[in-house]
Scaffold this active site. Structure first.
Site, PDB file in Angstrom:
ATOM      1  N   GLU A 116      12.474  15.265   5.199  1.00  0.00           N
ATOM      2  CA  GLU A 116      11.551  14.129   5.352  1.00  0.00           C
ATOM      3  C   GLU A 116      10.207  14.416   4.682  1.00  0.00           C
ATOM      4  O   GLU A 116       9.614  13.537   4.054  1.00  0.00           O
ATOM      5  CB  GLU A 116      11.324  13.810   6.841  1.00  0.00           C
ATOM      6  CG  GLU A 116      12.554  13.291   7.566  1.00  0.00           C
ATOM      7  CD  GLU A 116      12.994  11.890   7.130  1.00  0.00           C
ATOM      8  OE1 GLU A 116      12.326  11.271   6.290  1.00  0.00           O
ATOM      9  OE2 GLU A 116      14.038  11.428   7.630  1.00  0.00           O
ATOM     10  N   ASP A 243      24.682  10.212   2.303  1.00  0.00           N
ATOM     11  CA  ASP A 243      24.203   9.178   1.363  1.00  0.00           C
ATOM     12  C   ASP A 243      23.456   9.660   0.105  1.00  0.00           C
ATOM     13  O   ASP A 243      23.983   9.632  -1.010  1.00  0.00           O
ATOM     14  CB  ASP A 243      23.359   8.134   2.118  1.00  0.00           C
ATOM     15  CG  ASP A 243      22.246   8.738   3.014  1.00  0.00           C
ATOM     16  OD1 ASP A 243      22.147   9.963   3.096  1.00  0.00           O
ATOM     17  OD2 ASP A 243      21.478   7.949   3.593  1.00  0.00           O
ATOM     18  N   GLU A 340      22.049  -1.964  12.306  1.00  0.00           N
ATOM     19  CA  GLU A 340      22.049  -0.549  11.929  1.00  0.00           C
ATOM     20  C   GLU A 340      23.466  -0.047  11.677  1.00  0.00           C
ATOM     21  O   GLU A 340      23.693   0.765  10.785  1.00  0.00           O
ATOM     22  CB  GLU A 340      21.352   0.269  13.027  1.00  0.00           C
ATOM     23  CG  GLU A 340      21.241   1.763  12.799  1.00  0.00           C
ATOM     24  CD  GLU A 340      20.336   2.183  11.639  1.00  0.00           C
ATOM     25  OE1 GLU A 340      19.668   1.338  11.030  1.00  0.00           O
ATOM     26  OE2 GLU A 340      20.304   3.395  11.326  1.00  0.00           O
ATOM     27  N   GLU A 359      17.425  -0.236   2.212  1.00  0.00           N
ATOM     28  CA  GLU A 359      18.508   0.037   1.252  1.00  0.00           C
ATOM     29  C   GLU A 359      19.112  -1.194   0.565  1.00  0.00           C
ATOM     30  O   GLU A 359      19.307  -1.197  -0.652  1.00  0.00           O
ATOM     31  CB  GLU A 359      19.617   0.864   1.908  1.00  0.00           C
ATOM     32  CG  GLU A 359      19.248   2.338   2.135  1.00  0.00           C
ATOM     33  CD  GLU A 359      18.274   2.595   3.284  1.00  0.00           C
ATOM     34  OE1 GLU A 359      18.046   1.655   4.078  1.00  0.00           O
ATOM     35  OE2 GLU A 359      17.735   3.709   3.394  1.00  0.00           O
ATOM     36  N   THR A 442      14.256   9.077  -3.426  1.00  0.00           N
ATOM     37  CA  THR A 442      14.954   8.280  -2.415  1.00  0.00           C
ATOM     38  C   THR A 442      13.989   7.541  -1.492  1.00  0.00           C
ATOM     39  O   THR A 442      14.400   6.696  -0.699  1.00  0.00           O
ATOM     40  CB  THR A 442      15.939   9.163  -1.616  1.00  0.00           C
ATOM     41  OG1 THR A 442      16.854   8.319  -0.924  1.00  0.00           O
ATOM     42  CG2 THR A 442      15.202  10.084  -0.645  1.00  0.00           C
TER      43      THR A 442
HETATM   44  C1  DMJ Z   1      14.094   6.594   3.797  1.00  0.00           C
HETATM   45  O1  DMJ Z   1      13.273   7.595   4.268  1.00  0.00           O
HETATM   46  C2  DMJ Z   1      14.882   7.034   2.583  1.00  0.00           C
HETATM   47  O2  DMJ Z   1      15.360   5.924   1.900  1.00  0.00           O
HETATM   48  C3  DMJ Z   1      16.036   7.950   2.920  1.00  0.00           C
HETATM   49  O3  DMJ Z   1      16.834   8.229   1.800  1.00  0.00           O
HETATM   50  C4  DMJ Z   1      16.904   7.317   3.976  1.00  0.00           C
HETATM   51  N1  DMJ Z   1      16.160   6.842   5.112  1.00  0.00           N
HETATM   52  C5  DMJ Z   1      14.943   6.123   4.933  1.00  0.00           C
HETATM   53  C6  DMJ Z   1      15.050   4.620   4.923  1.00  0.00           C
HETATM   54  O4  DMJ Z   1      16.081   4.049   5.570  1.00  0.00           O
END
Ligand code: DMJ
Length: 451
Positions: A116, A243, A340, A359, A442
């Site tokens: 994170e 993912d 979710e 997403e 991401t």
């Molecule tokens: C974000 O922090 C990023 O997109 C991560 O890859 C997945 N989770 C969250 C958003 O859903």
């Protein structure tokens, strides 16, 4: 009166979108939509400023804040910097950059989640540095990356999940492909920008060692012990915990031009397409299977999976990507916003939350960029309006606890400003970006290709 007439016209125009409309009407629609999104961003940002400034995230219902680790790391500010710039809030961008440089110090005795902190803070600092050219941001990013380096000191070279930013003490040796594989763009960029190869070498080694643990049919599981290299859970899917491992294999190839990443992506992607792709009752979905055998485990799909249509399109298979996205739009519209998690075989909601995730909106931006089809702007605008209905509150935007009852939760995640609103905005105006020469991490932080 004039103002009301204008709003009425814009509303009429926006609700009667069709691809055959004239260029002028399209321009009005686009500029109306972009201004609306910008306005909502400002509303959310101002509330963060008023009730949570300097802290990690806003708790909008109670008008206070949350710090992830007791001491603040200014996560929302750093995560929002490039959004401020891209939306044209130049003064806010500059003053936030100055504030971060003056007030954020990573020398803290706290144990943080490397994944994170990498995607939000390291990613946010790198893109803000590339936008502003302010060397202090790069120094901060390098300092942060260095503090996290001990995560790679495991017998397999795969990272521990947590690290103390001051002492380097690590914790949690059961990791997952997403948290192992989604560090390459950020650490790789630090190497590129500083000339110090150590960061790239460490992340690449971690990913290669993870990839080498794939099953005979080229799939990865959900959890792996990074001390022994043994899988502790062999469920394979494109959902949370795996993912963005796929996303970063592809993007690392694009950003670093390293053929090894392309080869790893190709093999993995072919396996995903062969074993997970699931045409089911006339719609396309992706299921959960056993990584060794490919046998189905469940037909559950989570909100995190919806990055995949965008990746599929970006990697060249637009037709299939659009087919998959149709299921995503169906799901969103069926419940008015995205649940979710659902079971797509029974159409049952398994987890009724919506936590401001980006997403499906992110994939929609890619579709818009790659096809130029106005239908994607239409979809983005509808999703934006749904967000307002479900998640807007008096003092910002907030997670929805239950989309079936409308009950709200109390948290504005930093990715709402960093990703969700950014991708919505970019679908209507990305003139400040050179799409062909950037790669989004991401967390939607654009990294410029400096090869
Ligand atoms: C974000 O922090 C990023 O997109 C991560 O890859 C997945 N989770 C969250 C958003 O859903």
């Amino acid at each position: 009166m004039k103002k009301f007439l204008y709003i009425f016209i814009c509303f009429f125009v926006l609700t009667s979108m069709s691809t055959s409309e004239s260029g002028i009407i399209n321009k009005i629609k686009v500029s109306y939509a972009k201004n609306q999104i910008k306005k909502e961003f400002k509303f959310a940002w101002d509330n963060y400023k008023q009730y949570a400034w300097g802290h990690d995230e806003l708790l909008p219902l109670t008008k206070t804040y949350k710090d992830w680790y007791g001491e603040p790391l200014a996560i929302t500010i750093i995560d929002s910097l490039d959004s401020l710039y891209l939306m044209g809030f130049n003064d806010e961008f500059e003053s936030a950059v100055n504030w971060v440089i003056k007030n954020v110090d990573f020398d803290k005795n706290i144990k943080v989640q490397a994944f994170e902190i990498t995607i939000r803070l390291l990613g946010g600092l790198i893109s803000a540095y590339q936008i502003s050219g302010n060397e202090k941001l790069l120094l901060m990013a390098e300092d942060l990356a260095e503090r996290m380096l001990p995560i790679f000191d495991s017998p397999t070279g795969m990272p521990y999940r947590y690290v103390n930013l001051r002492t380097g003490e690590v914790e949690d040796y059961i990791n997952n492909p997403a948290e192992i594989g989604t560090l390459t763009l950020e650490f790789g960029m630090i190497s590129k920008l500083t000339g110090n190869k150590i960061y790239y070498d460490k992340v690449k080694n971690a990913v290669v060692n993870l990839y080498n643990k794939r099953s005979k049919i080229d799939l990865v599981g959900t959890h792996i012990n990074i001390i022994t290299g043994e899988w502790t859970n062999k469920e394979s899917h494109i959902d949370g915990a795996i993912d963005s491992y796929y996303e970063y294999l592809y993007k690392s190839w694009l950003l670093f031009g390293d053929k090894d990443f392309f080869n790893m992506f190709k093999t993995s992607f072919n396996a995903v397409e062969k074993y997970l792709s699931d045409p089911y009752h006339g719609m396309l979905w992706y299921k959960h299977v056993n990584a060794d055998t490919g046998e189905p485990i469940s037909r559950h799909i989570g909100a995190l999976c919806w990055f995949y249509p965008g990746l599929l399109a970006f990697a060249g298979n637009i037709q299939k990507a659009e087919e998959l996205a149709k299921s995503g739009y169906w799901m969103w519209n069926n419940w008015g916003i995205e649940p979710e998690q659902i079971d797509y075989s029974t159409k049952e909601v398994l987890n009724p939350a919506y936590i401001l995730r980006p997403e499906l909106i992110e994939s929609t931006y890619y579709f818009w960029k790659l096809t130029g089809d106005n239908i994607y702007r239409d979809k983005a605008y509808n999703m934006f309006n749904d967000l307002k209905v479900f998640a807007k509150c008096d003092n910002g935007y907030t997670r929805v606890k239950n989309i079936l009852t409308g009950e709200k939760d109390n948290l504005m995640d930093s990715f709402f400003l960093a990703e969700t609103l950014k991708y919505l905005y970019l679908t209507f105006d990305d003139s400040k970006l050179d799409f062909d020469n950037i790669i989004f991490n991401t967390e939607a932080h654009p990294f410029m290709d400096i090869q």
